[in-house]
Design a protein around this motif. Structure first.
Motif, PDB file in Angstrom:
ATOM      1  N   ALA A 109     -45.023  49.955  59.476  1.00  0.00           N
ATOM      2  CA  ALA A 109     -46.154  50.538  58.375  1.00  0.00           C
ATOM      3  C   ALA A 109     -45.746  50.146  56.848  1.00  0.00           C
ATOM      4  O   ALA A 109     -46.687  49.935  56.018  1.00  0.00           O
ATOM      5  N   ASP A 110     -44.509  50.036  56.656  1.00  0.00           N
ATOM      6  CA  ASP A 110     -44.010  49.686  55.200  1.00  0.00           C
ATOM      7  C   ASP A 110     -44.054  48.073  54.866  1.00  0.00           C
ATOM      8  O   ASP A 110     -43.547  47.643  54.101  1.00  0.00           O
ATOM      9  N   ILE A 111     -44.289  47.221  55.968  1.00  0.00           N
ATOM     10  CA  ILE A 111     -44.348  45.947  55.857  1.00  0.00           C
ATOM     11  C   ILE A 111     -46.033  45.434  55.446  1.00  0.00           C
ATOM     12  O   ILE A 111     -46.677  45.676  56.311  1.00  0.00           O
ATOM     13  N   SER A 112     -46.340  44.450  54.329  1.00  0.00           N
ATOM     14  CA  SER A 112     -47.258  44.379  54.120  1.00  0.00           C
ATOM     15  C   SER A 112     -47.648  42.717  54.154  1.00  0.00           C
ATOM     16  O   SER A 112     -48.757  42.295  54.458  1.00  0.00           O
ATOM     17  N   ARG A 113     -46.479  41.864  54.003  1.00  0.00           N
ATOM     18  CA  ARG A 113     -46.481  40.591  53.821  1.00  0.00           C
ATOM     19  C   ARG A 113     -45.149  40.024  54.270  1.00  0.00           C
ATOM     20  O   ARG A 113     -44.198  40.723  53.827  1.00  0.00           O
ATOM     21  N   LEU A 114     -44.984  39.095  55.034  1.00  0.00           N
ATOM     22  CA  LEU A 114     -44.088  38.028  55.335  1.00  0.00           C
ATOM     23  C   LEU A 114     -44.048  36.736  54.803  1.00  0.00           C
ATOM     24  O   LEU A 114     -45.091  36.142  54.789  1.00  0.00           O
ATOM     25  N   LEU A 115     -43.244  36.392  53.802  1.00  0.00           N
ATOM     26  CA  LEU A 115     -43.398  34.872  53.104  1.00  0.00           C
ATOM     27  C   LEU A 115     -42.342  34.144  53.615  1.00  0.00           C
ATOM     28  O   LEU A 115     -40.923  34.538  53.622  1.00  0.00           O
ATOM     29  N   ILE A 116     -42.553  32.946  54.286  1.00  0.00           N
ATOM     30  CA  ILE A 116     -41.698  31.858  54.583  1.00  0.00           C
ATOM     31  C   ILE A 116     -40.825  31.294  53.287  1.00  0.00           C
ATOM     32  O   ILE A 116     -41.791  30.549  52.661  1.00  0.00           O
ATOM     33  N   ASN A 117     -39.951  31.984  52.511  1.00  0.00           N
ATOM     34  CA  ASN A 117     -39.532  31.474  51.352  1.00  0.00           C
ATOM     35  C   ASN A 117     -38.631  30.187  51.479  1.00  0.00           C
ATOM     36  O   ASN A 117     -38.793  29.317  50.484  1.00  0.00           O
ATOM     37  N   ALA A 118     -37.949  29.696  52.572  1.00  0.00           N
ATOM     38  CA  ALA A 118     -37.326  28.577  52.482  1.00  0.00           C
ATOM     39  C   ALA A 118     -36.847  28.412  53.640  1.00  0.00           C
ATOM     40  O   ALA A 118     -36.702  28.958  54.778  1.00  0.00           O
ATOM     41  N   VAL A 119     -36.548  27.120  54.021  1.00  0.00           N
ATOM     42  CA  VAL A 119     -36.179  26.441  55.407  1.00  0.00           C
ATOM     43  C   VAL A 119     -34.695  26.603  55.067  1.00  0.00           C
ATOM     44  O   VAL A 119     -34.082  25.970  54.252  1.00  0.00           O
ATOM     45  N   GLU A 120     -34.012  27.306  55.965  1.00  0.00           N
ATOM     46  CA  GLU A 120     -32.517  27.382  56.181  1.00  0.00           C
ATOM     47  C   GLU A 120     -31.771  26.319  56.848  1.00  0.00           C
ATOM     48  O   GLU A 120     -30.866  25.622  56.060  1.00  0.00           O
ATOM     49  N   THR A 121     -32.335  26.056  58.018  1.00  0.00           N
ATOM     50  CA  THR A 121     -31.581  25.071  58.793  1.00  0.00           C
ATOM     51  C   THR A 121     -32.967  24.489  59.486  1.00  0.00           C
ATOM     52  O   THR A 121     -33.433  25.051  59.906  1.00  0.00           O
ATOM     53  N   CYS A 122     -32.886  22.963  59.466  1.00  0.00           N
ATOM     54  CA  CYS A 122     -33.618  22.212  60.430  1.00  0.00           C
ATOM     55  C   CYS A 122     -32.992  21.015  60.936  1.00  0.00           C
ATOM     56  O   CYS A 122     -32.728  19.910  59.851  1.00  0.00           O
ATOM     57  N   THR A 123     -32.307  20.925  62.082  1.00  0.00           N
ATOM     58  CA  THR A 123     -31.568  19.856  62.365  1.00  0.00           C
ATOM     59  C   THR A 123     -32.254  18.921  63.258  1.00  0.00           C
ATOM     60  O   THR A 123     -32.542  19.422  64.500  1.00  0.00           O
ATOM     61  N   ASP A 124     -32.441  17.731  63.301  1.00  0.00           N
ATOM     62  CA  ASP A 124     -32.791  16.877  64.216  1.00  0.00           C
ATOM     63  C   ASP A 124     -31.924  16.637  65.338  1.00  0.00           C
ATOM     64  O   ASP A 124     -30.896  16.544  65.280  1.00  0.00           O
ATOM     65  N   ALA A 125     -32.305  16.822  66.523  1.00  0.00           N
ATOM     66  CA  ALA A 125     -31.599  17.101  67.789  1.00  0.00           C
ATOM     67  C   ALA A 125     -31.076  15.553  68.120  1.00  0.00           C
ATOM     68  O   ALA A 125     -29.947  15.468  68.746  1.00  0.00           O
ATOM     69  N   GLY A 126     -31.732  14.588  67.869  1.00  0.00           N
ATOM     70  CA  GLY A 126     -31.393  13.080  68.132  1.00  0.00           C
ATOM     71  C   GLY A 126     -30.479  12.823  67.222  1.00  0.00           C
ATOM     72  O   GLY A 126     -29.252  12.221  67.581  1.00  0.00           O
ATOM     73  N   SER A 127     -30.502  12.685  65.761  1.00  0.00           N
ATOM     74  CA  SER A 127     -29.705  12.257  65.112  1.00  0.00           C
ATOM     75  C   SER A 127     -28.522  13.385  64.409  1.00  0.00           C
ATOM     76  O   SER A 127     -27.360  12.866  63.949  1.00  0.00           O
ATOM     77  N   GLY A 128     -28.846  14.429  64.676  1.00  0.00           N
ATOM     78  CA  GLY A 128     -27.997  15.552  63.868  1.00  0.00           C
ATOM     79  C   GLY A 128     -28.140  15.733  62.727  1.00  0.00           C
ATOM     80  O   GLY A 128     -27.329  16.390  61.998  1.00  0.00           O
ATOM     81  N   ASP A 129     -29.265  15.090  62.065  1.00  0.00           N
ATOM     82  CA  ASP A 129     -29.291  14.909  60.395  1.00  0.00           C
ATOM     83  C   ASP A 129     -30.403  16.101  60.344  1.00  0.00           C
ATOM     84  O   ASP A 129     -31.221  16.584  60.900  1.00  0.00           O
ATOM     85  N   ALA A 130     -30.373  16.341  58.933  1.00  0.00           N
ATOM     86  CA  ALA A 130     -31.364  17.370  58.538  1.00  0.00           C
ATOM     87  C   ALA A 130     -32.704  16.894  58.473  1.00  0.00           C
ATOM     88  O   ALA A 130     -32.841  15.548  58.308  1.00  0.00           O
ATOM     89  N   SER A 131     -33.717  17.515  58.767  1.00  0.00           N
ATOM     90  CA  SER A 131     -35.289  17.093  59.094  1.00  0.00           C
ATOM     91  C   SER A 131     -36.054  17.730  58.323  1.00  0.00           C
ATOM     92  O   SER A 131     -35.948  18.926  58.011  1.00  0.00           O
ATOM     93  N   ALA A 132     -37.162  17.128  57.780  1.00  0.00           N
ATOM     94  CA  ALA A 132     -38.103  17.623  56.827  1.00  0.00           C
ATOM     95  C   ALA A 132     -39.000  18.199  57.630  1.00  0.00           C
ATOM     96  O   ALA A 132     -40.149  18.832  57.123  1.00  0.00           O
TER      97      ALA A 132
END
Length: 151
Positions: A109-132
């Motif tokens: 009841a005390d939560i009014s909004r959730l905001l996706i503030n940032a991408v913490e981790t996003c790793t491409d399974a094929g290359s292992g590189d960060a993905s956008a």
């Protein structure tokens, strides 16, 4: 014979009108090629706090070995109360899964909004590189009407 033609024309006209009004092709495309994050429910937990249930879908062609977001939690006065990291783990292309997050120090009841503030981790399974893809293709929705979810 003319009545069959009129019935056909009326049906065709109705189908085109429904497609234009309801946007069937556009609606299907809106979900395709997305990381689709849905707040499905928020429920109190016995020990105090709130359990957030998320449904996450990866409709992109990119498999992810790790995906996590930084989440801001706002109270009923729109004041930021917490910043948390939500880890969704591996997300194969074309898959959907359910992930539960318990917030021990905050009642639902005390939560009014959730905001996706940032991408913490996003790793491409094929290359292992960060993905956008986790940021550029993110779409959100909240089913509980008392909590907003946004980017």
């Amino acid at each position: 014979m003319m009545s069959h033609f009129l019935k056909y024309a009326a049906c065709a006209s109705l189908a085109l009108t429904c497609a234009a009004v309801f946007g069937a092709p556009a609606t299907a495309q809106a979900v395709d090629d997305s990381i689709y994050l849905e707040l499905n429910s928020a429920a109190p937990i016995e020990t105090g706090g709130c359990r957030l249930t998320f449904v996450i879908s990866n409709t992109t062609e990119t498999g992810l070995s790790q995906i996590s977001y930084q989440l801001g939690i706002f109270d009923s006065n729109q004041i930021v109360q917490n910043l948390l990291i939500m880890s969704f783990g591996e997300m194969q292309a074309g898959r959907t899964k359910i992930v539960l997050f318990d917030i021990s120090n905050r009642e639902c009841a005390d939560i009014s909004r959730l905001l996706i503030n940032a991408v913490e981790t996003c790793t491409d399974a094929g290359s292992g590189d960060a993905s956008a893809v986790c940021e550029q293709n993110l779409a959100t929705r909240a089913i509980p009407t008392n909590i907003q979810l946004g980017i």
